[in-house]
Design a protein around this motif. Sequence first.
Motif, PDB file in Angstrom:
ATOM      1  N   ILE A   1       0.855  -1.183   0.000  1.00  0.00           N
ATOM      2  CA  ILE A   1       0.000   0.000   0.000  1.00  0.00           C
ATOM      3  C   ILE A   1       0.890   1.232   0.000  1.00  0.00           C
ATOM      4  N   GLY A   2       0.708   2.079  -1.001  1.00  0.00           N
ATOM      5  CA  GLY A   2       1.507   3.305  -1.073  1.00  0.00           C
ATOM      6  C   GLY A   2       0.667   4.512  -0.723  1.00  0.00           C
ATOM      7  N   CYS A   3      -0.248   4.856  -1.625  1.00  0.00           N
ATOM      8  CA  CYS A   3      -0.945   6.137  -1.517  1.00  0.00           C
ATOM      9  C   CYS A   3      -2.342   6.025  -0.922  1.00  0.00           C
ATOM     10  N   GLU A   4      -2.946   4.889  -1.027  1.00  0.00           N
ATOM     11  CA  GLU A   4      -4.343   4.666  -0.595  1.00  0.00           C
ATOM     12  C   GLU A   4      -5.358   5.533  -1.317  1.00  0.00           C
ATOM     13  N   HIS A   5      -5.018   6.078  -2.475  1.00  0.00           N
ATOM     14  CA  HIS A   5      -6.063   6.762  -3.233  1.00  0.00           C
ATOM     15  C   HIS A   5      -5.938   6.602  -4.745  1.00  0.00           C
ATOM     16  N   GLY A   6      -5.382   5.482  -5.152  1.00  0.00           N
ATOM     17  CA  GLY A   6      -5.485   5.129  -6.574  1.00  0.00           C
ATOM     18  C   GLY A   6      -4.389   5.634  -7.479  1.00  0.00           C
ATOM     19  N   ILE A   7      -3.410   6.353  -6.923  1.00  0.00           N
ATOM     20  CA  ILE A   7      -2.400   6.970  -7.782  1.00  0.00           C
ATOM     21  C   ILE A   7      -1.233   6.022  -8.089  1.00  0.00           C
ATOM     22  N   CYS A   8      -0.732   5.287  -7.072  1.00  0.00           N
ATOM     23  CA  CYS A   8       0.584   4.655  -7.220  1.00  0.00           C
ATOM     24  C   CYS A   8       0.546   3.250  -7.825  1.00  0.00           C
ATOM     25  N   GLY A   9      -0.535   2.525  -7.623  1.00  0.00           N
ATOM     26  CA  GLY A   9      -0.638   1.190  -8.209  1.00  0.00           C
ATOM     27  C   GLY A   9       0.061   0.088  -7.428  1.00  0.00           C
TER      28      GLY A   9
ATOM     29  N   ILE B   1      -6.987  -4.685 -10.797  1.00  0.00           N
ATOM     30  CA  ILE B   1      -7.654  -3.519 -10.189  1.00  0.00           C
ATOM     31  C   ILE B   1      -6.799  -2.977  -9.038  1.00  0.00           C
ATOM     32  N   ARG B   2      -7.146  -1.772  -8.605  1.00  0.00           N
ATOM     33  CA  ARG B   2      -6.499  -1.155  -7.434  1.00  0.00           C
ATOM     34  C   ARG B   2      -7.229  -1.655  -6.183  1.00  0.00           C
ATOM     35  N   SER B   3      -6.545  -2.398  -5.309  1.00  0.00           N
ATOM     36  CA  SER B   3      -7.268  -2.949  -4.165  1.00  0.00           C
ATOM     37  C   SER B   3      -7.524  -1.911  -3.072  1.00  0.00           C
ATOM     38  N   CYS B   4      -6.909  -0.721  -3.189  1.00  0.00           N
ATOM     39  CA  CYS B   4      -7.213   0.330  -2.210  1.00  0.00           C
ATOM     40  C   CYS B   4      -8.495   1.062  -2.576  1.00  0.00           C
ATOM     41  N   LEU B   5      -9.019   0.829  -3.788  1.00  0.00           N
ATOM     42  CA  LEU B   5     -10.234   1.532  -4.223  1.00  0.00           C
ATOM     43  C   LEU B   5     -11.438   0.598  -4.291  1.00  0.00           C
TER      44      LEU B   5
END
Lengths: 284, 155
Positions: free
Chosen positions: B37-45, B56-60
């Motif tokens: 987990i890097g950014c928690e908002h979809g930016i870093c992947g 998919i992005r699992s933080c989103l």
Amino acid sequence: MKPAPFVRHVPKTLDEALKILADVAPQDGRVLAGGQSLVPIMAFRLAKPAHLVDINEVVGLDKVISDGTTLTIGARVRHAAFHKSVVDNPLGQLLSAVVRHIAHYPIRMRGTFCGSLAHADPASEWCLVVATLDATLVAKSTRGERLIAAKDFFAGIMSTALAEDELLAEARLPLLASDVRFGFNEFNRRAGDFAMAASLVTYRLNAGKIAEARVGLGGAESFPRRIVEAEAALNGKTPGDTVFRAAAEAAAKAIDPLEDHQTNAEYRRDLVRAVVRRALEQSA
Amino acid sequence: MDITLTINGRDHAIAVEPRRTLADAIREDCGQTGTHIGCEHGICGACTIIVDGEPIRSCLMFAVQANGKKIRTVEGLANGDKLHPMQQAFMDHHGLQCGFCTPGFLMLAIGVLEREPNISDDGLLDVLSSNLCRCTGYQNIIKAVRAAAKDMRKE
Ligand SMILES: Cc1cc2nc3c(=O)[nH]c(=O)nc-3n(C[C@H](O)[C@H](O)[C@H](O)COP(=O)(O)OP(=O)(O)OC[C@H]3O[C@@H](n4cnc5c(N)ncnc54)[C@H](O)[C@@H]3O)c2cc1C
Ligand code: FES
Ligand code: FES
């Protein structure tokens, strides 16, 4: 950061979804579609909805249907559905040319067409498409159904004509004439970023002269719209560099430019001039 | 809420709040910490995984939305000691330095190539723009993925 607590509702039918939305909307209840804008906003705690009506399990919302004149896009049709042409019409090619500019592949697997419209980011490519093509948006609630013209749909930055208990059930886009020419261009600093300006143009040729020109502009003002001054500079003219530059100039002049920390009004106008001209060049 | 996450073929019965992201549930509740987990908002992947065949992005995504779905993470790539061709290619082409971004890049590239084995080199470049790496300068990641794409097509 982590999203604040909420109650999740998982309707299976549209009627059920509308009923729940009507109940929870007054308590900051919202629709959860792809979550690709809402979840980041919740993670930042810019939104703390108490209820989410998750439409990911509602049957029948994922359809793209053409009846020969109109393309109807359901509420849960994801961006990735447009990677390949969805209809044997120039509109299908137009949508797949535009979609690859939206975010990134994994985000396109989840994010939805209608979610983009409801979210109404000024730089959203789908918002630009519906504004340029004068699509019709279908809002549903327990109170009934409302057809909203794209030009009346956007109300400001991230603000639309949808009432809080209304679900954007579908978007209806007119199919294009088989000889339509189109071009799309957007400027951003990195692949997948939101556009700092974007333009979609369509027109036909009538005895070599431009007819039915549409010049849409996104990312430059609070919401995307057609720029009639630029369209007037095109209609009746022979396509070519001088005409394209004149239309781009007219667009740059006509706008009320958005300003932010990286873009002042003058720079925004420059970007508009560039994207309109490039979109026109691509169409030729 | 009681849910079951099926990660790399193994069921994890867990209880989570609706607000729990899938990324957090995989790491904290299921102990599978390969997904970063890097950014928690979809930016870093960094959190990219494959759910029902889709990268998919699992933080989103919320964990409750993945109940009963088939989840694949980096832990499921190698077969015993034999690395997945994509992992091997990252080693061979020096596609990683600190390795923080690597699980995300692996799942992204594999997820896309399994869906579109014949994607063009330009298409791959566009796909790889989805994720951020602060170390490698990307060139070796691109080399690795292009090489692995060839291997995966052969298989
Ligand atoms: C890193 C990143 C880059 C991005 N880049 C771009 C980009 O370049 N261009 C772009 O256009 N977008 C971009 N996006 C946003 C993405 O396209 C989203 O998918 C889109 O904005 C919202 O669609 P969604 O289905 O994910 O909606 P959600 O996130 O689920 O919802 C967004 C909002 O719309 C409301 N809503 C959703 N569906 C409906 C409905 N049917 N009826 C009523 N209300 C509804 C929700 O309540 C919420 O307020 C990016 C996102 C990320 C994370
Ligand atoms: S942690 Fe999910 S995209 Fe950065
Ligand atoms: S290898 Fe360090 S972030 Fe990519």
